[in-house]
Design an enzyme around this catalytic site. Structure first.
Site, PDB file in Angstrom:
ATOM      1  CG  PHE A 107     -18.119 -30.220 -15.074  1.00  4.95           C
ATOM      2  CD1 PHE A 107     -19.096 -31.155 -15.336  1.00  4.95           C
ATOM      3  CD2 PHE A 107     -18.058 -29.674 -13.793  1.00  4.95           C
ATOM      4  CE1 PHE A 107     -19.993 -31.547 -14.356  1.00  4.95           C
ATOM      5  CE2 PHE A 107     -18.953 -30.058 -12.811  1.00  4.95           C
ATOM      6  CZ  PHE A 107     -19.923 -30.998 -13.093  1.00  4.95           C
ATOM      7  CE  LYS A 108     -19.649 -35.512 -12.285  1.00  3.74           C
ATOM      8  NZ  LYS A 108     -20.337 -35.344 -13.591  1.00  3.74           N
ATOM      9  CG  ASP A 109     -10.979 -34.270 -15.654  1.00  3.79           C
ATOM     10  OD1 ASP A 109     -10.985 -35.246 -14.883  1.00  3.79           O
ATOM     11  OD2 ASP A 109     -10.972 -34.373 -16.898  1.00  3.79           O
ATOM     12  CG  MET A 163     -11.877 -35.844  -9.098  1.00  2.00           C
ATOM     13  SD  MET A 163     -13.163 -35.874  -7.845  1.00  2.00           S
ATOM     14  CE  MET A 163     -14.424 -36.773  -8.696  1.00  2.00           C
TER      15      MET A 163
END
Ligand code: PLP
Length: 469
Positions: free
Chosen positions: A112-114, A117
């Site tokens: 999920f960090k994409d 980011m």
């Protein structure tokens, strides 16, 4: 919209001024001076929007020093079918009547960090180009964060990334993901030691104020406000996907570590999104479960932080929690500074009874922890009951959602990574290897580009200095 510090010691700033920074100068976290409030009419107007239009409608309320047309272009360039695999960006899967999983892991690094980011990469490039400036991001990673940062910043003007990782400690997939990048602005440094030593090297470099200034050293850690804002969007998207009509209360359940993902859910709720409960899921590192069950926040040292099979949640100090406690205790900088003094200097704090009651009743928080055995059993259960493979972190979310479900109320579990990233645990649970997403099957065969270094902060400084003009 202006930004202030949770500890009261920063003059109000604009979005572009806080985007590239980490902590506020007084050691606090950056927060908006007030949350934008959306009326029922506003919400109805947002309900049918595409991901990019919704993202613009939400994010533009927090960003008023980038011209709207430019902001929209940056958002459109970020949330594409090419990057996220489908036009929905965060599609929702129904498991059964009132139980859903929202997919947040279809971006380039399968976590999920994409979601945040990827936007940050484009915002950084825009703000740096406009100011004619440069930044050199130096970080340490044991897996997820480093790859998300590299895929976000690759090829971006004005940005270099120096990412330290422990030699031989990452999975073959994680290593291939990072080291196969051939972009000239990405530097992978494999340190002959453990993750902690990598972190110490980054810290040493940041403690050298002259070096930091001369070489324009920055970071993209989980306290970055830009990341939180980008994450707020998908709670709106998920809500509209499951609610039959605007106003229906919906629960969200979030696998948590640094409290960044669920902090965005809290912000969405403060803006008026009809979220009933926010369910925090932890693994054996249960400092957050303890806080939401007892009101006591007592961070632990590395000696009491366990390596688990949901490794991205192996955190015993949840940096973003300060943002929530600021709101909970009445947005009083002096009070917050005193509380966090106990976190830094002593053993943490216990909330006053009235604040603890508000945490549950007014702010809707609940929590639950999982063990390895729970995780394995839940991966099996979701697969056998619904035919869906969830990764170990999302399985912790499923566990917590089951613990707090109530008849007639919809629960959305946030998926934080894809199973392909955590092969050994998936094999333990299901006796079969997870299938990597299309296009990534050959990743481990690609040529890799990285440098090996001893755990030596001076060597790191020389390495950076030689490569920065
Ligand atoms: C980072 C991460 C988490 C924890 O998210 P926070 O925002 O730190 O709470 C959970 N699961 C996965 C897979 C992650 O990469």
């Amino acid at each position: 919209m202006h930004y202030i510090s949770t500890r009261g010691g920063m003059p109000p700033k604009r979005f572009s001024e806080i985007l590239l920074g980490g902590l506020a100068p007084d050691g606090g976290l950056v927060v908006p001076d007030e949350y934008p409030r959306l009326s029922a009419d506003d919400l109805n107007a947002l309900a049918g929007l595409s991901y990019t239009d919704l993202a613009f409608a939400i994010i533009s309320r927090f960003v008023d020093d980038i011209p709207p047309a430019d902001l929209k272009a940056l958002i459109d360039k970020t949330y594409t079918v090419e990057a996220f695999g489908n036009a929905d960006i965060t599609p929702v899967t129904r498991l059964e009547d009132d139980l859903f999983i929202q997919q947040l892991s279809n971006g380039p690094t399968l976590a999920f960090k994409d979601m945040a980011m990827q936007l940050l990469g484009n915002l950084f490039e825009y703000v740096l180009t406009r100011a004619g400036e440069q930044i050199n991001i130096v970080g340490a990673t044991s897996g997820d964060t480093g790859s998300a940062a590299e895929y976000a910043m690759r090829g971006k003007k004005g940005v270099n990334v120096f990412m330290l990782s422990p030699f031989g400690k990452m999975s073959a997939f994680q290593r291939a993901q990072m080291f196969s990048l051939q972009d000239e602005n990405i530097f992978n440094i494999s340190v002959k030691s453990m993750f902690d030593a990598c972190q110490d090297m980054v810290k040493a470099l940041n403690n050298d104020a002259d070096f930091k200034r001369q070489y324009k050293i920055g970071a993209v850690n989980s306290i970055n406000w830009g990341r939180i804002v980008a994450q707020v969007v998908y709670y709106f998207k998920g809500y509209f996907a499951v609610a039959e009509q605007v106003g229906e209360p919906v629960d969200f359940c979030v696998p948590s570590g640094n409290f960044g993902n669920i902090c965005a859910a809290h912000v969405a709720r403060q803006m008026g999104l009809p979220i009933r409960r926010l369910i925090v899921a932890t693994n054996e590192n249960d400092v957050l479960d303890e806080f939401f069950k007892t009101g006591g926040y007592h961070p632990r040292g590395l000696d009491l932080t366990y390596e688990t099979s949901s490794p991205s949640m192996d955190i015993s100090k949840a940096s973003n929690l300060e943002r929530f406690v600021f709101d909970l205790t009445g947005r009083d900088g002096a009070k917050l500074a005193a509380l966090w003094h106990t976190v830094e200097k002593e053993k943490g704090f216990d909330l006053e009874a009235a604040d603890f009651a508000r945490l549950r009743d007014e702010f809707g928080f609940r929590s639950e922890k999982s063990t390895h055995a729970d995780r394995i059993a839940n991966i099996r259960e979701v697969f056998s009951k619904y035919g869906v493979q969830v990764d170990p972190h999302t399985a912790d979310g499923y566990h917590a959602a089951k613990a707090h479900r109530e008849a007639g109320v919809k629960v959305v579990i946030m998926e934080t990574a894809l199973p392909a990233k955590f092969e050994s645990t998936m094999v333990e649970a299901l006796n079969q290897k997870p299938v990597p997403p299309a296009g990534l099957a050959d990743l481990e065969q690609l040529p890799q580009r990285f440098d090996v270094m001893e755990a030596d902060a001076e060597a790191l400084k020389r390495y950076v200095a030689e490569r920065v003009a």
